[in-house]
Motif scaffolding. Structure first.
Motif, mmCIF file in Angstrom:
data_model
loop_
_atom_site.group_PDB
_atom_site.id
_atom_site.type_symbol
_atom_site.label_atom_id
_atom_site.label_comp_id
_atom_site.label_asym_id
_atom_site.label_seq_id
_atom_site.Cartn_x
_atom_site.Cartn_y
_atom_site.Cartn_z
ATOM 1 N N ASP A 31 0.859 -1.183 0.000
ATOM 2 C CA ASP A 31 0.000 0.000 0.000
ATOM 3 C C ASP A 31 0.897 1.236 0.000
ATOM 4 O O ASP A 31 1.469 1.599 1.026
ATOM 5 C CB ASP A 31 -0.911 -0.012 1.234
ATOM 6 N N LEU A 32 0.999 1.888 -1.138
ATOM 7 C CA LEU A 32 1.853 3.069 -1.278
ATOM 8 C C LEU A 32 1.058 4.372 -1.245
ATOM 9 O O LEU A 32 1.643 5.449 -1.114
ATOM 10 C CB LEU A 32 2.660 2.995 -2.579
ATOM 11 N N THR A 33 -0.258 4.279 -1.377
ATOM 12 C CA THR A 33 -1.090 5.484 -1.416
ATOM 13 C C THR A 33 -1.808 5.748 -0.101
ATOM 14 O O THR A 33 -2.371 6.823 0.087
ATOM 15 C CB THR A 33 -2.139 5.376 -2.535
ATOM 16 N N GLY A 34 -1.804 4.775 0.810
ATOM 17 C CA GLY A 34 -2.456 4.967 2.101
ATOM 18 C C GLY A 34 -3.953 4.749 2.079
ATOM 19 O O GLY A 34 -4.637 5.103 3.039
ATOM 20 N N ALA A 93 19.926 -0.644 -7.112
ATOM 21 C CA ALA A 93 18.988 -1.468 -6.347
ATOM 22 C C ALA A 93 17.709 -0.676 -6.136
ATOM 23 O O ALA A 93 17.704 0.562 -6.197
ATOM 24 C CB ALA A 93 19.583 -1.890 -5.003
ATOM 25 N N VAL A 94 16.629 -1.411 -5.874
ATOM 26 C CA VAL A 94 15.329 -0.816 -5.559
ATOM 27 C C VAL A 94 14.894 -1.348 -4.207
ATOM 28 O O VAL A 94 14.958 -2.555 -3.962
ATOM 29 C CB VAL A 94 14.279 -1.163 -6.642
ATOM 30 N N ASP A 95 14.461 -0.455 -3.329
ATOM 31 C CA ASP A 95 14.025 -0.838 -1.990
ATOM 32 C C ASP A 95 12.647 -0.260 -1.710
ATOM 33 O O ASP A 95 12.246 0.763 -2.290
ATOM 34 C CB ASP A 95 15.011 -0.336 -0.922
ATOM 35 N N LEU A 96 11.946 -0.901 -0.788
ATOM 36 C CA LEU A 96 10.701 -0.361 -0.253
ATOM 37 C C LEU A 96 10.961 0.097 1.167
ATOM 38 O O LEU A 96 11.470 -0.667 1.988
ATOM 39 C CB LEU A 96 9.603 -1.428 -0.265
ATOM 40 N N ALA A 97 10.627 1.347 1.466
ATOM 41 C CA ALA A 97 10.805 1.898 2.813
ATOM 42 C C ALA A 97 9.495 2.554 3.204
ATOM 43 O O ALA A 97 9.186 3.662 2.762
ATOM 44 C CB ALA A 97 11.948 2.908 2.847
ATOM 45 N N GLY A 98 8.717 1.859 4.029
ATOM 46 C CA GLY A 98 7.409 2.385 4.380
ATOM 47 C C GLY A 98 6.537 2.429 3.138
ATOM 48 O O GLY A 98 6.300 1.426 2.466
ATOM 49 N N ARG A 99 6.069 3.628 2.775
ATOM 50 C CA ARG A 99 5.261 3.808 1.569
ATOM 51 C C ARG A 99 6.055 4.492 0.463
ATOM 52 O O ARG A 99 5.484 5.090 -0.450
ATOM 53 C CB ARG A 99 4.005 4.624 1.916
ATOM 54 N N ASP A 100 7.366 4.395 0.533
ATOM 55 C CA ASP A 100 8.241 4.992 -0.476
ATOM 56 C C ASP A 100 8.944 3.903 -1.271
ATOM 57 O O ASP A 100 9.320 2.862 -0.734
ATOM 58 C CB ASP A 100 9.294 5.896 0.162
ATOM 59 N N VAL A 101 9.129 4.185 -2.561
ATOM 60 C CA VAL A 101 9.972 3.346 -3.411
ATOM 61 C C VAL A 101 11.314 4.050 -3.540
ATOM 62 O O VAL A 101 11.389 5.183 -4.030
ATOM 63 C CB VAL A 101 9.337 3.142 -4.802
ATOM 64 N N THR A 143 16.991 8.176 -4.481
ATOM 65 C CA THR A 143 15.781 8.952 -4.723
ATOM 66 C C THR A 143 14.589 8.228 -4.123
ATOM 67 O O THR A 143 14.406 7.023 -4.343
ATOM 68 C CB THR A 143 15.547 9.146 -6.232
ATOM 69 N N ALA A 144 13.792 8.964 -3.349
ATOM 70 C CA ALA A 144 12.573 8.419 -2.753
ATOM 71 C C ALA A 144 11.373 8.887 -3.560
ATOM 72 O O ALA A 144 11.138 10.094 -3.693
ATOM 73 C CB ALA A 144 12.449 8.874 -1.303
ATOM 74 N N TRP A 145 10.633 7.944 -4.099
ATOM 75 C CA TRP A 145 9.392 8.228 -4.814
ATOM 76 C C TRP A 145 8.237 8.038 -3.845
ATOM 77 O O TRP A 145 8.082 6.967 -3.252
ATOM 78 C CB TRP A 145 9.240 7.297 -6.016
ATOM 79 N N SER A 146 7.421 9.082 -3.704
ATOM 80 C CA SER A 146 6.335 9.071 -2.719
ATOM 81 C C SER A 146 5.020 9.480 -3.380
ATOM 82 O O SER A 146 5.006 10.230 -4.367
ATOM 83 C CB SER A 146 6.644 10.020 -1.556
ATOM 84 N N TRP A 147 3.932 9.017 -2.797
ATOM 85 C CA TRP A 147 2.599 9.351 -3.294
ATOM 86 C C TRP A 147 2.259 10.790 -2.921
ATOM 87 O O TRP A 147 2.396 11.202 -1.774
ATOM 88 C CB TRP A 147 1.575 8.395 -2.699
ATOM 89 N N ARG A 158 15.220 -7.993 2.346
ATOM 90 C CA ARG A 158 14.384 -7.668 1.197
ATOM 91 C C ARG A 158 13.070 -8.422 1.305
ATOM 92 O O ARG A 158 13.039 -9.593 1.673
ATOM 93 C CB ARG A 158 15.108 -8.055 -0.094
ATOM 94 N N PRO A 159 11.952 -7.780 0.949
ATOM 95 C CA PRO A 159 10.683 -8.497 0.952
ATOM 96 C C PRO A 159 10.661 -9.534 -0.159
ATOM 97 O O PRO A 159 11.320 -9.390 -1.187
ATOM 98 C CB PRO A 159 9.648 -7.384 0.701
ATOM 99 N N LYS A 160 9.888 -10.579 0.043
ATOM 100 C CA LYS A 160 9.769 -11.611 -0.974
ATOM 101 C C LYS A 160 8.792 -11.150 -2.051
ATOM 102 O O LYS A 160 7.767 -10.542 -1.749
ATOM 103 C CB LYS A 160 9.282 -12.912 -0.339
ATOM 104 N N PRO A 161 9.072 -11.445 -3.311
ATOM 105 C CA PRO A 161 8.156 -11.022 -4.368
ATOM 106 C C PRO A 161 6.872 -11.818 -4.337
ATOM 107 O O PRO A 161 6.795 -12.903 -3.775
ATOM 108 C CB PRO A 161 8.951 -11.298 -5.654
ATOM 109 N N GLY A 162 5.844 -11.263 -4.971
ATOM 110 C CA GLY A 162 4.591 -11.979 -5.131
ATOM 111 C C GLY A 162 3.784 -12.098 -3.875
ATOM 112 O O GLY A 162 3.182 -13.131 -3.609
ATOM 113 N N GLY A 163 3.722 -11.034 -3.064
ATOM 114 C CA GLY A 163 2.800 -11.046 -1.934
ATOM 115 C C GLY A 163 3.441 -11.009 -0.579
ATOM 116 O O GLY A 163 2.809 -11.357 0.411
ATOM 117 N N ALA A 164 4.718 -10.620 -0.460
ATOM 118 C CA ALA A 164 5.357 -10.560 0.850
ATOM 119 C C ALA A 164 4.731 -9.494 1.711
ATOM 120 O O ALA A 164 4.744 -9.587 2.927
ATOM 121 C CB ALA A 164 6.850 -10.279 0.688
#
Length: 304
Positions: free
Chosen positions: A158-161, A203-211, A226-230, A258-264
């Motif tokens: 959930d990146l948009t809240g 690399a690409v990471d997820l941090a909270g609701r940021d990519v 760079t942090a991409w945010s909604w 790292r989170p697991k792909p496909g539903g972590a």
């Protein structure tokens, strides 16, 4: 014959009664106790002459705030954001998404639909080399080479809240480049692309609701994060923060697992595509010309 009796006090013999031993021992104990009680007092009194206390650590550097140079110069103006927000980028050619559940969306079919819509685009967010487009079209088909699909395993968060997961897709491109895209489902079932960028990605990471995208900064020994945010008002994801950091000679490992792909990070049941050719799933590597409006400001390089 008279007898004289000497009544002088000196003539009376004096006798001294012996002191009981118990009384002697009690007196000794009292004197010892008094001596022990006096020791802390003496220690305190002795400490009064000590030089303990605050000791100067030297002069404190003068604090100076930032100085605005050339205050009379007319600076550049920042255009205001579009009050209507960014226009939605709906994906064409896919069935409606039920209950805003993006786990049921096939990422390979999604990317194929976008390639068809933007056929021939070679630059920008939809830029796709011909060989990559051909490899995407062959994903999962009979005769396709295992591990040759450029579409990486998807991630969900959930990146948009809004309480619903978004779909995060990575596409491997030549020359260690990568396209990173994020999709959300509208209540009416349409799939809306809210982020698309093509970078040379470390690399690409997820941090909270940021990519978080880590890319080479252009300066040897430094990388750009760079942090991409909604952005709720713009209704899209924007690069909101940037930082240039110094890295060591050793390959840098991302903080945390790292989170697991496909539903972590979401409800189980997401459809996972054939993994792409880049490393382990989730460790996105690749891509070059960034697209999107940069909303963040670059921080200074880290201290050497």
């Amino acid at each position: 014959m008279r007898e004289f009796v000497n009544t002088s006090p000196t003539s009376i013999p004096r006798t001294t009664a012996p002191v009981p031993p118990t009384r002697v021992a009690a007196g000794a104990r009292v004197r010892a106790a008094v001596a022990l009680l006096a020791l802390p007092v003496l220690g305190v009194l002795a400490g009064c002459g000590n030089t303990g206390g605050l000791v100067s650590a030297g002069s404190t550097p003068t604090v100076s705030g930032p100085v605005h140079l050339w205050p009379d110069r007319a600076g550049a103006a920042v255009p205001p954001p579009d009050p209507g927000g960014a226009p939605p980028e709906y994906v064409q050619g896919l069935p409606p998404v039920r209950d805003q559940d993006v786990h049921g969306v096939d990422p390979v079919a999604l990317v194929r639909a976008e390639v068809r819509t933007h056929a021939g685009a070679d630059v920008g967010a939809d830029g796709m080399p011909a060989e990559t487009a051909a490899a995407i079209d062959a994903c999962g088909r009979e005769g396709a080479k295992a591990g040759s699909c450029p579409v990486l395993a998807p991630y969900y968060r959930d990146l948009t809240g809004n309480g619903k997961d978004e779909l995060i897709v990575g596409i491997e491109l030549p020359e260690k480049m990568m396209s990173v895209r994020v999709y959300t489902a509208d209540p009416d079932g349409r799939l809306n692309r809210i982020m698309a960028t093509t970078e040379t990605v470390i690399a690409v990471d997820l941090a909270g609701r940021d990519v978080m995208l880590r890319v080479p900064s252009g300066n040897n020994g430094y990388e750009l994060i760079t942090a991409w945010s909604w952005d709720e008002k713009q209704r899209t994801m924007l690069p909101t923060r940037e930082q240039i950091v110094r890295v060591s000679g050793q390959p840098r490992s991302p903080a945390g697992g790292r989170p697991k792909p496909g539903g972590a990070d979401a409800v189980p049941g997401g459809a996972g595509p054939t993994s792409g050719t880049g490393g382990a799933p989730g460790s996105a590597s690749a891509t070059g010309a960034a697209s999107g409006t940069a909303a963040g400001s670059a921080a200074g390089a880290g201290a050497p």
